[in-house]
Design a protein around this motif. Sequence first.
Motif, short mmCIF file in Angstrom:
data_model
loop_
_atom_site.label_atom_id
_atom_site.label_comp_id
_atom_site.label_asym_id
_atom_site.label_seq_id
_atom_site.Cartn_x
_atom_site.Cartn_y
_atom_site.Cartn_z
N GLU A 141 -27.14 6.97 -23.17
CA GLU A 141 -26.98 8.03 -22.18
C GLU A 141 -26.20 7.55 -20.96
OE1 GLU A 141 -29.99 11.23 -21.74
OE2 GLU A 141 -31.31 9.59 -22.33
N ASN A 142 -25.91 8.54 -20.09
CA ASN A 142 -25.33 8.34 -18.75
C ASN A 142 -23.97 7.69 -18.74
OD1 ASN A 142 -27.62 9.53 -17.70
ND2 ASN A 142 -28.66 7.58 -17.49
N ALA A 188 -27.79 5.50 -37.58
CA ALA A 188 -27.59 5.83 -36.16
C ALA A 188 -28.94 5.92 -35.46
CB ALA A 188 -26.86 7.16 -36.04
N TRP A 189 -28.97 5.47 -34.21
CA TRP A 189 -30.19 5.61 -33.41
C TRP A 189 -29.80 5.81 -31.95
CZ3 TRP A 189 -28.23 1.00 -34.83
CH2 TRP A 189 -28.16 -0.01 -33.88
N THR A 190 -30.79 6.27 -31.16
CA THR A 190 -30.48 6.63 -29.78
C THR A 190 -31.59 6.26 -28.81
OG1 THR A 190 -29.85 8.45 -28.34
CG2 THR A 190 -31.44 8.95 -30.03
N GLN A 248 -35.10 9.86 -28.59
CA GLN A 248 -35.55 8.59 -29.18
C GLN A 248 -35.53 8.67 -30.71
OE1 GLN A 248 -36.39 5.95 -27.18
NE2 GLN A 248 -36.07 7.15 -25.32
N GLY A 249 -34.46 9.23 -31.29
CA GLY A 249 -34.40 9.44 -32.74
C GLY A 249 -33.19 8.80 -33.36
N GLY A 250 -32.88 9.27 -34.55
CA GLY A 250 -31.73 8.75 -35.27
C GLY A 250 -31.58 9.43 -36.61
N PHE A 251 -30.64 8.94 -37.39
CA PHE A 251 -30.46 9.43 -38.76
C PHE A 251 -29.85 8.31 -39.59
CE2 PHE A 251 -26.69 10.79 -36.37
CZ PHE A 251 -25.64 10.34 -37.16
#
Length: 129
Positions: A116-117, A36-38, A67-70
């Motif tokens: 987002e948004n 997953a990332w964002t 600006q992260g993820g797992f």
Amino acid sequence: MNRRSLLQYCGVSTLSLGSGCLDLSKKSVRICEIFAWTTYETSHEIQLRLSDAEEIVYEEPYEIGPQGGFEIEGSDLPDREGRFTIQVKIDGYDWKEWFLPEYAEESISVSLRFLENPPTVGMGYSTNC
């Protein structure tokens, strides 16, 4: 019965009879990882659930952003083949759900992208394990 009618009838009969065939040698899919990332500028709480035929086999909360993820490696996931459903909830909103393919020649890698948004999530998968 004329020739055209006979050919149409035979074609429909063949299609109807052949549509019930199943290839029982296929196995259900196996998940090797979930990534997953964002693009979020803020942090969000993510709830991730993996079910196999309505049995929950994995469920964990995560915090994601900015600006992260797992990544969830295969060793952390149930070592089994199944008919999987992935569900994701962001910050307590409603669950979003995807059904993974029932059959695959190989294991699959699942990717989640958080945008987002408003906060939303998209899912994709590949056989690059």
